[in-house]
Design a protein around this motif. Structure first.
Motif, mmCIF file in Angstrom:
data_model
loop_
_atom_site.group_PDB
_atom_site.id
_atom_site.type_symbol
_atom_site.label_atom_id
_atom_site.label_comp_id
_atom_site.label_asym_id
_atom_site.label_seq_id
_atom_site.Cartn_x
_atom_site.Cartn_y
_atom_site.Cartn_z
ATOM 1 N N LEU A 38 0.714 -1.220 -0.012
ATOM 2 C CA LEU A 38 0.159 -0.052 0.178
ATOM 3 C C LEU A 38 0.931 1.239 -0.057
ATOM 4 O O LEU A 38 0.636 2.449 -0.615
ATOM 5 N N MET A 39 1.942 1.238 0.844
ATOM 6 C CA MET A 39 2.839 2.296 0.702
ATOM 7 C C MET A 39 3.349 2.873 -0.683
ATOM 8 O O MET A 39 3.538 3.843 -1.079
ATOM 9 N N VAL A 40 3.610 1.671 -1.577
ATOM 10 C CA VAL A 40 4.333 2.108 -2.836
ATOM 11 C C VAL A 40 3.294 1.914 -3.982
ATOM 12 O O VAL A 40 3.533 2.114 -4.906
ATOM 13 N N SER A 41 1.924 1.899 -3.426
ATOM 14 C CA SER A 41 0.868 1.542 -4.620
ATOM 15 C C SER A 41 0.584 3.255 -4.960
ATOM 16 O O SER A 41 1.287 4.100 -4.573
ATOM 17 N N HIS A 42 -0.483 2.959 -6.085
ATOM 18 C CA HIS A 42 -0.666 4.561 -6.792
ATOM 19 C C HIS A 42 -1.961 4.732 -6.157
ATOM 20 O O HIS A 42 -2.904 5.429 -6.827
ATOM 21 N N ILE A 43 -2.549 3.968 -5.076
ATOM 22 C CA ILE A 43 -3.960 4.408 -4.513
ATOM 23 C C ILE A 43 -3.837 5.756 -3.819
ATOM 24 O O ILE A 43 -3.046 6.026 -3.265
ATOM 25 N N LYS A 44 -4.908 6.627 -4.018
ATOM 26 C CA LYS A 44 -4.700 7.916 -3.436
ATOM 27 C C LYS A 44 -5.677 7.609 -2.175
ATOM 28 O O LYS A 44 -6.486 7.115 -1.862
ATOM 29 N N PHE A 45 -4.734 8.282 -1.092
ATOM 30 C CA PHE A 45 -5.347 8.682 0.202
ATOM 31 C C PHE A 45 -5.471 10.023 0.462
ATOM 32 O O PHE A 45 -4.838 10.910 -0.076
ATOM 33 N N PRO A 46 -6.707 10.399 1.391
ATOM 34 C CA PRO A 46 -6.909 11.595 1.618
ATOM 35 C C PRO A 46 -5.689 12.505 2.392
ATOM 36 O O PRO A 46 -4.942 11.723 3.102
ATOM 37 N N HIS A 47 -5.674 13.784 2.059
ATOM 38 C CA HIS A 47 -4.624 14.630 2.242
ATOM 39 C C HIS A 47 -5.249 15.751 3.256
ATOM 40 O O HIS A 47 -6.168 16.351 2.725
#
Length: 179
Positions: A155-164
């Motif tokens: 998940l850390m290196v994925s391209h999934i967007k997480f809220p900022h």
């Protein structure tokens, strides 16, 4: 540089918490290690907030923050998880511990190079992964924790967007397609 002193000191407190967490694990003081990582998280939140409020954001500060985060959220929780459960898996546990830390280093390098100004995170932020790792090591069996640790690294290196949660206004389209 005087206005950058407070954010720098907060970042160094984050780093010190990571080092102390590793030391606590070596001394078999797991609760103290968890407290140190948690305090590192607080210092990590405060250093960026303080730098923005004091208009003291700098390349030096960004690099120092990432180097500190590698220790506090990439290495310390991996060593903690190894000591708690992954050690029971022998060499596989060692490999998974290293795999998680590599994921953290790659995530932080990518963040510094291409996405620190984006309105979303691309990949799971390293502090969030550290929280997940500690929780899985504390509550899961060795094999479930190993699976969870690998998932967090991915998940850390994925391209999934997480809220900022920073209030940075940037035209995301100019970054569209950047990996």
């Amino acid at each position: 540089m005087p206005h950058q002193l407070l954010p720098t000191m907060l970042t160094l407190c984050n780093f010190a918490c990571g080092v102390l967490a590793i030391y606590a694990v070596f001394e078999q003081k797991i609760s103290i290690a968890i407290v140190c990582i948690s305090l590192g998280l607080i210092f990590d939140l405060l250093d960026g907030w303080t730098a923005r409020k004091l208009n003291a954001v700098s390349s030096f500060g960004k690099e120092l923050d990432s180097l500190s985060d590698i220790v506090t959220f990439g290495i310390a929780p991996a060593i903690l998880a190894y000591q708690l459960v992954l050690m029971q898996l022998g060499q596989i546990g060692v490999g998974i511990t290293v795999f998680y830390s590599i994921g953290a280093v790659l995530r932080l390098a990518r963040f510094n190079v291409i996405q620190s100004e984006l309105p979303t995170f691309i990949g799971l932020p390293v502090p969030a992964a550290a929280i997940g790792l500690i929780m899985s090591a504390w509550f899961m069996s060795p094999w479930l924790s190993a699976l969870s640790t690998c998932m967090l690294a991915w998940l850390m290196v994925s391209h999934i967007k997480f809220p900022h949660f920073k209030k940075i206004k940037v035209d995301e389209e100019k970054y569209h397609g950047v990996h």
